[in-house]
Design a protein around this motif. Structure first.
Motif, PDB file in Angstrom:
ATOM      1  N   THR A 173      14.323  38.660  15.543  1.00  0.00           N
ATOM      2  CA  THR A 173      14.306  39.689  16.583  1.00  0.00           C
ATOM      3  C   THR A 173      15.551  39.602  17.458  1.00  0.00           C
ATOM      4  N   ARG A 174      15.907  38.374  17.834  1.00  0.00           N
ATOM      5  CA  ARG A 174      17.042  38.183  18.746  1.00  0.00           C
ATOM      6  C   ARG A 174      18.358  38.638  18.110  1.00  0.00           C
ATOM      7  N   VAL A 175      18.572  38.284  16.848  1.00  0.00           N
ATOM      8  CA  VAL A 175      19.815  38.654  16.174  1.00  0.00           C
ATOM      9  C   VAL A 175      19.853  40.158  15.889  1.00  0.00           C
ATOM     10  N   MET A 176      18.700  40.714  15.491  1.00  0.00           N
ATOM     11  CA  MET A 176      18.690  42.127  15.132  1.00  0.00           C
ATOM     12  C   MET A 176      18.793  43.042  16.345  1.00  0.00           C
ATOM     13  N   GLU A 177      18.605  42.521  17.559  1.00  0.00           N
ATOM     14  CA  GLU A 177      18.891  43.320  18.753  1.00  0.00           C
ATOM     15  C   GLU A 177      20.375  43.694  18.774  1.00  0.00           C
ATOM     16  N   SER A 178      21.218  42.714  18.427  1.00  0.00           N
ATOM     17  CA  SER A 178      22.654  43.009  18.323  1.00  0.00           C
ATOM     18  C   SER A 178      22.932  43.907  17.130  1.00  0.00           C
ATOM     19  N   GLY A 179      22.179  43.700  16.040  1.00  0.00           N
ATOM     20  CA  GLY A 179      22.343  44.552  14.870  1.00  0.00           C
ATOM     21  C   GLY A 179      22.034  46.004  15.180  1.00  0.00           C
ATOM     22  N   ASP A 180      20.982  46.255  15.962  1.00  0.00           N
ATOM     23  CA  ASP A 180      20.632  47.620  16.359  1.00  0.00           C
ATOM     24  C   ASP A 180      21.724  48.238  17.237  1.00  0.00           C
ATOM     25  N   SER A 181      22.265  47.430  18.151  1.00  0.00           N
ATOM     26  CA  SER A 181      23.347  47.933  19.008  1.00  0.00           C
ATOM     27  C   SER A 181      24.575  48.299  18.184  1.00  0.00           C
ATOM     28  N   LEU A 182      24.900  47.465  17.199  1.00  0.00           N
ATOM     29  CA  LEU A 182      26.026  47.761  16.312  1.00  0.00           C
ATOM     30  C   LEU A 182      25.790  49.062  15.547  1.00  0.00           C
ATOM     31  N   PHE A 183      24.559  49.245  15.087  1.00  0.00           N
ATOM     32  CA  PHE A 183      24.216  50.456  14.354  1.00  0.00           C
ATOM     33  C   PHE A 183      24.449  51.694  15.213  1.00  0.00           C
ATOM     34  N   ARG A 184      24.003  51.640  16.460  1.00  0.00           N
ATOM     35  CA  ARG A 184      24.159  52.791  17.349  1.00  0.00           C
ATOM     36  C   ARG A 184      25.636  53.052  17.670  1.00  0.00           C
ATOM     37  N   LEU A 185      26.398  51.997  17.879  1.00  0.00           N
ATOM     38  CA  LEU A 185      27.826  52.165  18.169  1.00  0.00           C
ATOM     39  C   LEU A 185      28.575  52.732  16.968  1.00  0.00           C
ATOM     40  N   ASN A 186      28.243  52.274  15.770  1.00  0.00           N
ATOM     41  CA  ASN A 186      28.893  52.804  14.570  1.00  0.00           C
ATOM     42  C   ASN A 186      28.514  54.265  14.344  1.00  0.00           C
ATOM     43  N   LEU A 187      27.281  54.641  14.701  1.00  0.00           N
ATOM     44  CA  LEU A 187      26.887  56.049  14.634  1.00  0.00           C
ATOM     45  C   LEU A 187      27.704  56.888  15.615  1.00  0.00           C
ATOM     46  N   ALA A 188      27.990  56.320  16.793  1.00  0.00           N
ATOM     47  CA  ALA A 188      28.807  57.038  17.778  1.00  0.00           C
ATOM     48  C   ALA A 188      30.208  57.304  17.224  1.00  0.00           C
ATOM     49  N   VAL A 189      30.775  56.307  16.527  1.00  0.00           N
ATOM     50  CA  VAL A 189      32.080  56.493  15.889  1.00  0.00           C
ATOM     51  C   VAL A 189      32.002  57.576  14.824  1.00  0.00           C
ATOM     52  N   ALA A 190      30.912  57.546  14.015  1.00  0.00           N
ATOM     53  CA  ALA A 190      30.742  58.546  12.961  1.00  0.00           C
ATOM     54  C   ALA A 190      30.648  59.958  13.545  1.00  0.00           C
ATOM     55  N   LYS A 191      29.967  60.109  14.682  1.00  0.00           N
ATOM     56  CA  LYS A 191      29.851  61.421  15.330  1.00  0.00           C
ATOM     57  C   LYS A 191      31.217  61.937  15.768  1.00  0.00           C
ATOM     58  N   LEU A 192      32.013  61.042  16.361  1.00  0.00           N
ATOM     59  CA  LEU A 192      33.355  61.443  16.791  1.00  0.00           C
ATOM     60  C   LEU A 192      34.202  61.877  15.600  1.00  0.00           C
ATOM     61  N   GLN A 193      34.118  61.126  14.519  1.00  0.00           N
ATOM     62  CA  GLN A 193      34.901  61.468  13.333  1.00  0.00           C
ATOM     63  C   GLN A 193      34.398  62.754  12.682  1.00  0.00           C
ATOM     64  N   SER A 194      33.080  63.004  12.776  1.00  0.00           N
ATOM     65  CA  SER A 194      32.525  64.239  12.203  1.00  0.00           C
ATOM     66  C   SER A 194      32.986  65.471  12.987  1.00  0.00           C
ATOM     67  N   ILE A 195      33.345  65.286  14.247  1.00  0.00           N
ATOM     68  CA  ILE A 195      33.918  66.370  15.043  1.00  0.00           C
ATOM     69  C   ILE A 195      35.407  66.514  14.745  1.00  0.00           C
ATOM     70  N   PHE A 196      36.076  65.381  14.654  1.00  0.00           N
ATOM     71  CA  PHE A 196      37.530  65.349  14.507  1.00  0.00           C
ATOM     72  C   PHE A 196      37.979  65.935  13.161  1.00  0.00           C
ATOM     73  N   SER A 197      37.383  65.463  12.058  1.00  0.00           N
ATOM     74  CA  SER A 197      37.849  65.846  10.720  1.00  0.00           C
ATOM     75  C   SER A 197      37.727  67.341  10.443  1.00  0.00           C
ATOM     76  N   PRO A 198      36.568  67.977  10.701  1.00  0.00           N
ATOM     77  CA  PRO A 198      36.481  69.423  10.445  1.00  0.00           C
ATOM     78  C   PRO A 198      37.450  70.250  11.293  1.00  0.00           C
ATOM     79  N   LEU A 199      37.659  69.854  12.547  1.00  0.00           N
ATOM     80  CA  LEU A 199      38.583  70.596  13.404  1.00  0.00           C
ATOM     81  C   LEU A 199      40.009  70.522  12.870  1.00  0.00           C
ATOM     82  N   ILE A 200      40.410  69.342  12.410  1.00  0.00           N
ATOM     83  CA  ILE A 200      41.744  69.182  11.840  1.00  0.00           C
ATOM     84  C   ILE A 200      41.859  70.022  10.567  1.00  0.00           C
ATOM     85  N   SER A 201      40.849  69.945   9.696  1.00  0.00           N
ATOM     86  CA  SER A 201      40.877  70.712   8.443  1.00  0.00           C
ATOM     87  C   SER A 201      40.923  72.214   8.721  1.00  0.00           C
TER      88      SER A 201
END
Length: 573
Positions: A217-245
């Motif tokens: 549980t203790r380690v996966m709390e950080s794992g969940d936070s990493l998951f959410r942060l990586n999703l935030a990066v994916a959202k930014l890139q999903s906005i960036f790439s189509p606009l550039i294209s």
């Protein structure tokens, strides 16, 4: 934090000038050839209206082949520079971390430091060895193509460049957000690796106390936070790439529509239009990569912020050994020394005593009195707040640190053992010991017999933290390691505490022999050690409340007598 820290880290590296020049030259020539190919194509197509110019065809093919070869050379040389930069950066960071004072390691977990050296440097590696080479070659190509576009048709070029502000509006805010998210991601990754390292290092404890569910549980709390942060990066890139294209597609539509009209009215030749298409492709295709470079720069800058902070920390002044600096007697004198870890509460207060050469000084006191801290101050692991510590009338901070620590042999109660062979552990920190000396000192430490009984002898691998050895075996190896250094000063944190009675007798005899011509300080817990001491220093709540021999203190120092009786030291004969 200044965002130029990425540049500071890269500038730590001494660049190979010949490779830099070769990479730059190859990149420039590749860009020039890439620009010339469409121009030759234009000339060749326009000449087709009258005849086929074979010379221009071969020239075009030759330029294309040379461009391909030079492009490969340039890519390899720039990639080499990127990998070289990361290698040297990792080398310098590792050397820097090794020279950091001990309080850095007190305040930062091992896992976090490992994460900085691996994850942060890998992020920088991807940027320097991949993104930077792409940016350099493509930026040259974009600039050259735009220049030739102006030569061919400046009106069309201006119409296309109107799109540039649109790209800027897209890139800047997304880049800022990526900088923030990337920093948070790297910090969370460091915490995740730190938790993993702590759990894996103490897996026996986890198993013994059925802590698997808790640690999951203790380690996966950080794992969940990493998951959410990586999703935030994916959202930014999903906005960036189509606009550039989409922007690029709009530029292509402008080119085809406006260029077609120019050809229809005869103001633009077929060859010029084909050349414009080539140049537009060469200019537009890298635009997404160039735009991506700046977002990657923001992300990398954020990810390496902590790496820069570590690099900015002051190092210990670990000088080279000075053969002219020596101590002869080894008299250690504390004079009104005070120390605190956090500058608020004093751990040691006005400590004053003298440890004489050829004598044993026992440091005695209840747990938390500051005994081990006192040893750390002698080793210069920490800087005391006020007072002075001298050796042979010379302030210890005036002695080169490497010289000083080579003069000290320290055996801790829980001695550190590195993952390696027994031989490597005994000879750790010693460069010139021979086999005969090693065996001699291991015999004195009562370690030779059990080492020889192992199948691999001195070449036995002890495992992480010496897990394959018993506590007593690890302690005897540590004693042998201290002995082989032939130190002037011995610091013994009850070095025989983990030995059985028979082994203790052998080691005590060895200690008596090795203490000759040395200053010995012992953190004592056993009555036998205290009785043999020439001087006892009693510490209580960070203060020296009594000094003398055992019998004297038993009669004159009530707290010392209570401590001896309360600790059942009378039974430890």
């Amino acid at each position: 934090m200044n965002r130029s820290h990425l540049g500071v880290l890269i500038r730590m590296v001494t660049w190979p000038k010949k490779v830099v020049f070769g990479a730059f030259l190859a990149s420039v020539l590749t860009a020039i050839l890439g620009i010339l190919v469409p121009w030759v194509t234009k000339s060749m197509i326009d000449s087709f209206t009258s005849h086929i110019d074979v010379t221009k065809v071969f020239l075009l093919v030759g330029l294309f082949l040379i461009n391909v070869i030079l492009s490969g050379i340039a890519h390899y040389m720039i990639s080499y520079l990127g990998e070289y930069t990361i290698y040297r950066l990792r080398e310098k960071m590792w050397a820097h971390i090794l020279r950091l004072p001990i309080d850095y390691f007190d305040n930062n977990s091992t896992g976090q430091t490992v994460s900085r050296l691996t994850d942060d440097v890998s992020t920088l590696n991807n940027f320097v060895s991949k993104k930077v080479p792409e940016f350099i070659s493509q930026a040259l190509l974009v600039v050259g193509s735009i220049v030739f576009l102006f030569v061919l048709d400046w009106k069309l070029t201006l119409a296309l460049l109107v799109m540039a502000p649109i790209l800027t509006v897209i890139i800047v805010p997304i880049g800022r957000r990526l900088y923030t998210v990337a920093g948070e991601t790297q910090n969370e990754m460091a915490a995740f690796v730190g938790k993993l390292s702590n759990v894996l290092a103490e897996m026996r404890l986890v198993k013994s106390y059925s802590g698997e569910k808790k640690e999951y549980t203790r380690v996966m709390e950080s794992g969940d936070s990493l998951f959410r942060l990586n999703l935030a990066v994916a959202k930014l890139q999903s906005i960036f790439s189509p606009l550039i294209s989409g922007t690029i597609m709009l530029m292509v539509l402008v080119l085809l529509g406006y260029g077609g009209l120019r050809m229809a009215d005869g103001s633009l030749t077929t060859g010029a239009f084909v050349a414009i298409i080539f140049y537009i492709i060469q200019a537009i295709t890298p635009i997404s990569s160039v735009a991506s470079f700046f977002t990657e720069y923001k992300a990398t800058s954020g990810a390496t912020k902590r790496l820069y902070e570590i690099y900015s920390l002051s190092e210990e002044k670990v000088d080279e050994l000075d053969e002219y600096t020596n101590i002869f007697d080894g008299q250690i004198r504390f004079h009104n020394v005070s120390f605190s870890y956090n500058k608020n509460s004093k751990v040691l207060q006005d400590i004053s005593f003298t440890a004489q050469p050829n004598q044993i000084t026992a440091i005695v006191g209840p747990s938390g009195a500051g005994k081990t801290t006192l040893f750390h101050l002698i080793e210069r692991m920490y800087t005391f707040d006020n007072g002075s510590i001298s050796c042979d009338q010379l302030q210890i901070d005036q002695i080169p640190l490497s010289n000083w620590r080579k003069m000290i042999g320290y055996v801790m109660q829980d001695s550190a053992i590195m993952n390696g062979t027994i031989r490597e552990n005994i000879l750790y920190g010693v460069d010139d010991a021979d086999e005969e000396s090693m065996v001699h000192y291991t015999k004195l430490a009562n370690a030779h017999h059990f080492i020889s009984s192992l199948p691999e002898g001195y070449d036995t691998v002890v495992g992480e933290r010496g897990i394959k050895l018993s506590g007593g075996q690890k302690q005897r190896i540590a004693i042998a390691r201290a002995f082989i250094m032939n130190p002037k000063i011995l610091l013994l944190d009850e070095a025989t505490a983990n030995l059985d009675s028979e082994s203790e007798r052998f080691v005590q005899t060895a200690l008596v022999n090795l203490m000759k011509n040395r200053t010995t300080l012992v953190i004592a817990h056993r009555l036998s050690t205290i009785r043999n001491a020439d001087q006892i220093v009693f510490l209580d709540a960070g203060k020296v409340t009594g000094m003398g021999r055992h019998d004297e203190l038993m009669n004159t120092h009530r707290k010392y007598a209570d401590f001896v009786e309360g600790q059942n030291l009378k039974m430890a004969q």
